[in-house]
Write a protein that holds these residues in place. Structure first.
Motif, PDB file in Angstrom:
ATOM      1  N   VAL A   8       0.851  -1.200   0.000  1.00 30.94           N
ATOM      2  CA  VAL A   8       0.000   0.000   0.000  1.00 30.94           C
ATOM      3  C   VAL A   8       0.885   1.248   0.000  1.00 30.94           C
ATOM      4  O   VAL A   8       1.736   1.422   0.861  1.00 30.94           O
ATOM      5  CB  VAL A   8      -0.955  -0.003   1.224  1.00 30.94           C
ATOM      6  N   LEU A   9       0.692   2.107  -1.008  1.00 35.91           N
ATOM      7  CA  LEU A   9       1.498   3.325  -1.126  1.00 35.91           C
ATOM      8  C   LEU A   9       0.860   4.488  -0.382  1.00 35.91           C
ATOM      9  O   LEU A   9       1.539   5.333   0.183  1.00 35.91           O
ATOM     10  CB  LEU A   9       1.627   3.738  -2.593  1.00 35.91           C
ATOM     11  N   LYS A  10      -0.491   4.510  -0.461  1.00 33.09           N
ATOM     12  CA  LYS A  10      -1.192   5.646   0.147  1.00 33.09           C
ATOM     13  C   LYS A  10      -2.579   5.174   0.547  1.00 33.09           C
ATOM     14  O   LYS A  10      -3.224   4.448  -0.210  1.00 33.09           O
ATOM     15  CB  LYS A  10      -1.301   6.750  -0.904  1.00 33.09           C
ATOM     16  N   LYS A  11      -3.005   5.544   1.745  1.00 33.97           N
ATOM     17  CA  LYS A  11      -4.372   5.196   2.124  1.00 33.97           C
ATOM     18  C   LYS A  11      -4.959   6.329   2.957  1.00 33.97           C
ATOM     19  O   LYS A  11      -4.382   6.736   3.962  1.00 33.97           O
ATOM     20  CB  LYS A  11      -4.408   3.881   2.912  1.00 33.97           C
ATOM     21  N   SER A  12      -6.054   6.870   2.468  1.00 30.47           N
ATOM     22  CA  SER A  12      -6.771   7.876   3.244  1.00 30.47           C
ATOM     23  C   SER A  12      -8.235   7.453   3.257  1.00 30.47           C
ATOM     24  O   SER A  12      -8.576   6.399   2.717  1.00 30.47           O
ATOM     25  CB  SER A  12      -6.593   9.259   2.618  1.00 30.47           C
ATOM     26  N   GLU A  13      -9.096   8.282   3.811  1.00 25.91           N
ATOM     27  CA  GLU A  13     -10.511   7.912   3.904  1.00 25.91           C
ATOM     28  C   GLU A  13     -11.128   7.732   2.516  1.00 25.91           C
ATOM     29  O   GLU A  13     -11.979   6.878   2.299  1.00 25.91           O
ATOM     30  CB  GLU A  13     -11.246   9.005   4.681  1.00 25.91           C
ATOM     31  N   HIS A  14     -10.654   8.533   1.570  1.00 21.31           N
ATOM     32  CA  HIS A  14     -11.291   8.517   0.244  1.00 21.31           C
ATOM     33  C   HIS A  14     -10.421   7.988  -0.879  1.00 21.31           C
ATOM     34  O   HIS A  14     -10.855   7.950  -2.025  1.00 21.31           O
ATOM     35  CB  HIS A  14     -11.785   9.924  -0.110  1.00 21.31           C
ATOM     36  N   LYS A  15      -9.171   7.633  -0.594  1.00 22.17           N
ATOM     37  CA  LYS A  15      -8.317   7.164  -1.690  1.00 22.17           C
ATOM     38  C   LYS A  15      -7.344   6.086  -1.208  1.00 22.17           C
ATOM     39  O   LYS A  15      -6.805   6.181  -0.105  1.00 22.17           O
ATOM     40  CB  LYS A  15      -7.526   8.359  -2.262  1.00 22.17           C
ATOM     41  N   ILE A  16      -7.159   5.089  -2.063  1.00 18.14           N
ATOM     42  CA  ILE A  16      -6.147   4.078  -1.751  1.00 18.14           C
ATOM     43  C   ILE A  16      -5.345   3.803  -3.028  1.00 18.14           C
ATOM     44  O   ILE A  16      -5.904   3.726  -4.125  1.00 18.14           O
ATOM     45  CB  ILE A  16      -6.784   2.789  -1.161  1.00 18.14           C
ATOM     46  N   ILE A  17      -4.018   3.731  -2.872  1.00 15.26           N
ATOM     47  CA  ILE A  17      -3.150   3.375  -3.996  1.00 15.26           C
ATOM     48  C   ILE A  17      -2.261   2.236  -3.525  1.00 15.26           C
ATOM     49  O   ILE A  17      -1.642   2.320  -2.452  1.00 15.26           O
ATOM     50  CB  ILE A  17      -2.271   4.560  -4.458  1.00 15.26           C
ATOM     51  N   PHE A  18      -2.210   1.141  -4.290  1.00 17.09           N
ATOM     52  CA  PHE A  18      -1.323   0.038  -3.920  1.00 17.09           C
ATOM     53  C   PHE A  18      -0.683  -0.586  -5.146  1.00 17.09           C
ATOM     54  O   PHE A  18      -1.165  -0.415  -6.273  1.00 17.09           O
ATOM     55  CB  PHE A  18      -2.050  -1.015  -3.064  1.00 17.09           C
TER      56      PHE A  18
END
Ligand SMILES: [Zn+2]
Length: 279
Positions: A8-18
């Motif tokens: 997982v590179l980035k995870k917020s309430e509204h976006k995830i990048i993996f």
């Protein structure tokens, strides 16, 4: 194929990048398509407008209400056609949201999504400040709305994610010694739309360290260097990104993806068996 890896590179309430490794294009695309159209979420589907003094037509207000994202609970609610009531409407497949407001102020009043009163406190608009309509002083609005679970393949208002995309993990390769002309190097730095190249202190061409996070494989560097810079997609490695408006948390979304995927493969096997029996 390499063993399955997920980072997982980035995870917020509204976006995830993996980043996924060892997953085929077909599988990645199935995940994307299921996320886009096969995850049921709540949306307003039936509206009774008892009074509307606003300048907007009933149809416009209904359309706006339908598009308000609602928090969804897949453990409690059933799809109308799978419910015991056969879709007639009961507490297991339907949520009612009402709004009755009279503008008693001396100025126009904005009505927001947060003004909808739900009969289930868990099924409410994800954002209470989505404007619906404005009413003048002494004007009144009375609305009864009913939300049900549905699929985005039938209407976009039931889409569980706002955006979902994947791209190959890029590998950019070149030999810095092959680039002697300073003007050409400056041009290459300038031509990359994502500004992923830079010049070192001794004017040598260099790639930024985490270039792969932003590279879109546009091949601009490859074309402008006559092939001395090579952009190669890494096999079976993808950067996957999902944007959500918050109707379902990401862990529920992905669990549901594989549930739907398994149901579809089971159905496929069953249909195949039926065919074999017929022949
Ligand atoms: Zn029902």
């Amino acid at each position: 194929m390499s063993p399955l890896k997920l980072d997982v590179l980035k995870k917020s309430e509204h976006k995830i990048i993996f980043v996924t490794e060892g997953v085929s294009t077909e599988m990645i695309n199935s995940i994307r398509r299921i996320l886009l159209s096969e995850i049921p979420v709540m949306a307003i589907d039936e509206i009774i407008i008892l009074r509307n003094d606003s300048p907007l037509y009933d149809e416009i207000i209904s359309h706006r209400l339908g598009l308000i994202p609602l928090k969804t609970d897949l453990d409690v609610y059933k799809l109308p056609h799978e419910c015991e009531c056969l879709g007639y409407g009961c507490p297991l497949c339907q949520v009612s949201l009402t709004c009755e407001i009279t503008n008693t102020t001396n100025a126009p009043l904005d009505i927001y999504s947060g003004d909808l009163i739900s009969n289930d406190p868990k099924i409410v608009p994800v954002d209470p400040y989505i404007p619906i309509v404005k009413i003048d002083k002494n004007d009144k609005i009375i609305i009864e709305a009913y939300a049900i679970l549905g699929f985005a393949k039938n209407h976009a208002k039931w889409q569980a994610v706002s955006n979902v995309a994947y791209r190959h993990y890029p590998i950019v390769e070149f030999d810095a010694n092959e680039f002697k002309d300073l003007e050409e190097k400056k041009k290459l730095v300038k031509m990359c739309p994502k500004k992923l190249f830079e010049l070192t202190n001794n004017d040598s061409l260099k790639l930024k360290e985490d270039y792969w996070k932003s590279c879109t494989l546009c091949m601009s560097c490859e074309k402008n260097s006559n092939g001395r810079i090579k952009v190669v997609p890494k096999k079976d490695v993808y950067i996957f990104s999902v944007e959500s408006d918050g109707v379902l948390p990401f862990d529920v979304l992905f669990r549901k993806v594989f549930e739907v995927f398994n149901e579809k493969t089971d159905e496929f096997v069953l249909k195949l068996e039926e065919l074999e029996m017929e022949s």
